[in-house]
Design a protein around this motif. Structure first.
Motif, PDB file in Angstrom:
ATOM      1  N   ILE A 178       3.729  -1.784  12.825  1.00  0.00           N
ATOM      2  CA  ILE A 178       4.360  -3.097  12.919  1.00  0.00           C
ATOM      3  C   ILE A 178       5.743  -3.079  12.281  1.00  0.00           C
ATOM      4  O   ILE A 178       6.674  -3.690  12.765  1.00  0.00           O
ATOM      5  N   GLY A 179       5.855  -2.352  11.185  1.00  0.00           N
ATOM      6  CA  GLY A 179       7.139  -2.276  10.509  1.00  0.00           C
ATOM      7  C   GLY A 179       7.104  -1.297   9.360  1.00  0.00           C
ATOM      8  O   GLY A 179       6.039  -0.829   8.951  1.00  0.00           O
ATOM      9  N   SER A 180       8.293  -1.033   8.856  1.00  0.00           N
ATOM     10  CA  SER A 180       8.431  -0.136   7.715  1.00  0.00           C
ATOM     11  C   SER A 180       9.684  -0.564   6.962  1.00  0.00           C
ATOM     12  O   SER A 180      10.702  -0.863   7.584  1.00  0.00           O
ATOM     13  N   GLU A 181       9.594  -0.605   5.641  1.00  0.00           N
ATOM     14  CA  GLU A 181      10.717  -1.055   4.827  1.00  0.00           C
ATOM     15  C   GLU A 181      10.909  -0.137   3.636  1.00  0.00           C
ATOM     16  O   GLU A 181       9.956   0.468   3.161  1.00  0.00           O
ATOM     17  N   GLY A 182      12.139  -0.077   3.139  1.00  0.00           N
ATOM     18  CA  GLY A 182      12.423   0.635   1.910  1.00  0.00           C
ATOM     19  C   GLY A 182      12.974   2.034   2.075  1.00  0.00           C
ATOM     20  O   GLY A 182      13.214   2.716   1.082  1.00  0.00           O
ATOM     21  N   HIS A 183      13.196   2.479   3.296  1.00  0.00           N
ATOM     22  CA  HIS A 183      13.685   3.844   3.525  1.00  0.00           C
ATOM     23  C   HIS A 183      15.096   4.057   2.980  1.00  0.00           C
ATOM     24  O   HIS A 183      15.455   5.179   2.641  1.00  0.00           O
ATOM     25  N   GLU A 184      15.863   2.990   2.886  1.00  0.00           N
ATOM     26  CA  GLU A 184      17.254   3.120   2.455  1.00  0.00           C
ATOM     27  C   GLU A 184      17.364   3.751   1.063  1.00  0.00           C
ATOM     28  O   GLU A 184      18.153   4.657   0.835  1.00  0.00           O
ATOM     29  N   PHE A 185      16.541   3.281   0.118  1.00  0.00           N
ATOM     30  CA  PHE A 185      16.632   3.783  -1.251  1.00  0.00           C
ATOM     31  C   PHE A 185      15.512   4.764  -1.601  1.00  0.00           C
ATOM     32  O   PHE A 185      15.670   5.598  -2.471  1.00  0.00           O
ATOM     33  N   GLY A 186      14.363   4.635  -0.957  1.00  0.00           N
ATOM     34  CA  GLY A 186      13.284   5.572  -1.179  1.00  0.00           C
ATOM     35  C   GLY A 186      12.569   5.427  -2.512  1.00  0.00           C
ATOM     36  O   GLY A 186      11.924   6.359  -2.967  1.00  0.00           O
ATOM     37  N   GLU A 187      12.682   4.265  -3.131  1.00  0.00           N
ATOM     38  CA  GLU A 187      11.948   4.031  -4.379  1.00  0.00           C
ATOM     39  C   GLU A 187      10.559   3.464  -4.093  1.00  0.00           C
ATOM     40  O   GLU A 187       9.610   3.744  -4.811  1.00  0.00           O
ATOM     41  N   TRP A 188      10.491   2.647  -3.055  1.00  0.00           N
ATOM     42  CA  TRP A 188       9.233   2.031  -2.631  1.00  0.00           C
ATOM     43  C   TRP A 188       9.341   1.829  -1.123  1.00  0.00           C
ATOM     44  O   TRP A 188      10.162   1.069  -0.647  1.00  0.00           O
ATOM     45  N   VAL A 189       8.521   2.537  -0.380  1.00  0.00           N
ATOM     46  CA  VAL A 189       8.529   2.398   1.075  1.00  0.00           C
ATOM     47  C   VAL A 189       7.175   1.858   1.513  1.00  0.00           C
ATOM     48  O   VAL A 189       6.130   2.346   1.094  1.00  0.00           O
ATOM     49  N   LEU A 190       7.224   0.839   2.339  1.00  0.00           N
ATOM     50  CA  LEU A 190       6.026   0.210   2.884  1.00  0.00           C
ATOM     51  C   LEU A 190       5.908   0.562   4.356  1.00  0.00           C
ATOM     52  O   LEU A 190       6.886   0.453   5.103  1.00  0.00           O
ATOM     53  N   VAL A 191       4.718   0.987   4.767  1.00  0.00           N
ATOM     54  CA  VAL A 191       4.420   1.213   6.182  1.00  0.00           C
ATOM     55  C   VAL A 191       3.316   0.236   6.551  1.00  0.00           C
ATOM     56  O   VAL A 191       2.227   0.264   5.970  1.00  0.00           O
ATOM     57  N   ASP A 192       3.605  -0.637   7.508  1.00  0.00           N
ATOM     58  CA  ASP A 192       2.656  -1.672   7.928  1.00  0.00           C
ATOM     59  C   ASP A 192       2.064  -1.286   9.280  1.00  0.00           C
ATOM     60  O   ASP A 192       2.746  -1.277  10.297  1.00  0.00           O
ATOM     61  N   ALA A 193       0.773  -0.961   9.262  1.00  0.00           N
ATOM     62  CA  ALA A 193       0.061  -0.621  10.495  1.00  0.00           C
ATOM     63  C   ALA A 193      -0.965  -1.705  10.806  1.00  0.00           C
ATOM     64  O   ALA A 193      -2.072  -1.423  11.257  1.00  0.00           O
ATOM     65  N   GLY A 194      -0.621  -2.937  10.529  1.00  0.00           N
ATOM     66  CA  GLY A 194      -1.513  -4.051  10.827  1.00  0.00           C
ATOM     67  C   GLY A 194      -2.603  -4.205   9.786  1.00  0.00           C
ATOM     68  O   GLY A 194      -2.369  -4.729   8.708  1.00  0.00           O
ATOM     69  N   GLU A 195      -3.782  -3.735  10.100  1.00  0.00           N
ATOM     70  CA  GLU A 195      -4.925  -3.866   9.201  1.00  0.00           C
ATOM     71  C   GLU A 195      -4.887  -2.861   8.051  1.00  0.00           C
ATOM     72  O   GLU A 195      -5.680  -2.940   7.120  1.00  0.00           O
ATOM     73  N   VAL A 196      -3.968  -1.916   8.128  1.00  0.00           N
ATOM     74  CA  VAL A 196      -3.799  -0.915   7.070  1.00  0.00           C
ATOM     75  C   VAL A 196      -2.331  -0.913   6.659  1.00  0.00           C
ATOM     76  O   VAL A 196      -1.455  -0.767   7.503  1.00  0.00           O
ATOM     77  N   ILE A 197      -2.083  -1.106   5.363  1.00  0.00           N
ATOM     78  CA  ILE A 197      -0.719  -1.000   4.871  1.00  0.00           C
ATOM     79  C   ILE A 197      -0.664   0.113   3.829  1.00  0.00           C
ATOM     80  O   ILE A 197      -1.628   0.359   3.115  1.00  0.00           O
ATOM     81  N   VAL A 198       0.476   0.781   3.802  1.00  0.00           N
ATOM     82  CA  VAL A 198       0.651   1.921   2.905  1.00  0.00           C
ATOM     83  C   VAL A 198       1.896   1.685   2.060  1.00  0.00           C
ATOM     84  O   VAL A 198       2.976   1.413   2.594  1.00  0.00           O
ATOM     85  N   HIS A 199       1.730   1.781   0.735  1.00  0.00           N
ATOM     86  CA  HIS A 199       2.838   1.689  -0.213  1.00  0.00           C
ATOM     87  C   HIS A 199       3.054   3.071  -0.802  1.00  0.00           C
ATOM     88  O   HIS A 199       2.131   3.657  -1.362  1.00  0.00           O
ATOM     89  N   VAL A 200       4.269   3.585  -0.692  1.00  0.00           N
ATOM     90  CA  VAL A 200       4.618   4.865  -1.296  1.00  0.00           C
ATOM     91  C   VAL A 200       5.733   4.580  -2.298  1.00  0.00           C
ATOM     92  O   VAL A 200       6.755   3.998  -1.943  1.00  0.00           O
ATOM     93  N   MET A 201       5.505   4.984  -3.560  1.00  0.00           N
ATOM     94  CA  MET A 201       6.423   4.590  -4.628  1.00  0.00           C
ATOM     95  C   MET A 201       6.735   5.733  -5.574  1.00  0.00           C
ATOM     96  O   MET A 201       5.933   6.650  -5.731  1.00  0.00           O
ATOM     97  N   LEU A 202       7.885   5.603  -6.229  1.00  0.00           N
ATOM     98  CA  LEU A 202       8.186   6.475  -7.356  1.00  0.00           C
ATOM     99  C   LEU A 202       7.281   6.061  -8.521  1.00  0.00           C
ATOM    100  O   LEU A 202       6.871   4.900  -8.601  1.00  0.00           O
ATOM    101  N   PRO A 203       6.978   6.965  -9.454  1.00  0.00           N
ATOM    102  CA  PRO A 203       6.071   6.629 -10.555  1.00  0.00           C
ATOM    103  C   PRO A 203       6.490   5.401 -11.361  1.00  0.00           C
ATOM    104  O   PRO A 203       5.656   4.546 -11.663  1.00  0.00           O
TER     105      PRO A 203
END
Length: 122
Positions: free
Chosen positions: A67-92
């Motif tokens: 559905i969407g993805s945000e945060g690629h510009e800085f790469g500190e916190w990137v969200l991948v939205d796959a509808g019923e499943v969302i993924v947060h990837v973050m720096l510590p």
């Protein structure tokens, strides 16, 4: 494809790029917005971006709509939205600050290096 299978694919994609402290939370009892939230740590901005990209590519290959993805510009916190499943990837530091696991009922990982004592204000 079942939602649990989508979450499993996302976790596999994170493991493929050596994501750390991967936590999968079932949120169906807490919200109607999504059923699974996956949180992962990357060691650098570059790795955070690569982890999120890996998830997007693997899910798209399986026919899952992103559905969407945000945060690629800085790469500190990137969200991948796959509808019923969302993924947060973050720096510590970002993950530690926002503490999504506690907000959503999971356990917070420790970011204190092995053998080191946590800093305490005196």
């Amino acid at each position: 494809m079942e939602i649990k299978e989508i979450a499993k694919l996302a976790v596999e994609a994170l493991e493929d790029v050596k994501g750390k402290d991967i936590i999968e939370l079932e949120t169906s009892e807490l919200t109607d917005l999504f059923q699974y939230m996956i949180v992962c740590t990357g060691d650098s901005n570059r790795q955070v971006k690569a982890l999120a990209n890996s998830v997007s590519v693997k899910l798209k290959e399986a026919g899952v709509d992103i559905i969407g993805s945000e945060g690629h510009e800085f790469g500190e916190w990137v969200l991948v939205d796959a509808g019923e499943v969302i993924v947060h990837v973050m720096l510590p530091a970002v993950r530690d600050y926002y503490d999504l696991e506690e907000l959503w009922g999971g356990e917070k990982p420790s970011f204190v290096p092995t053998g080191a004592k946590p800093w305490k204000a005196e």
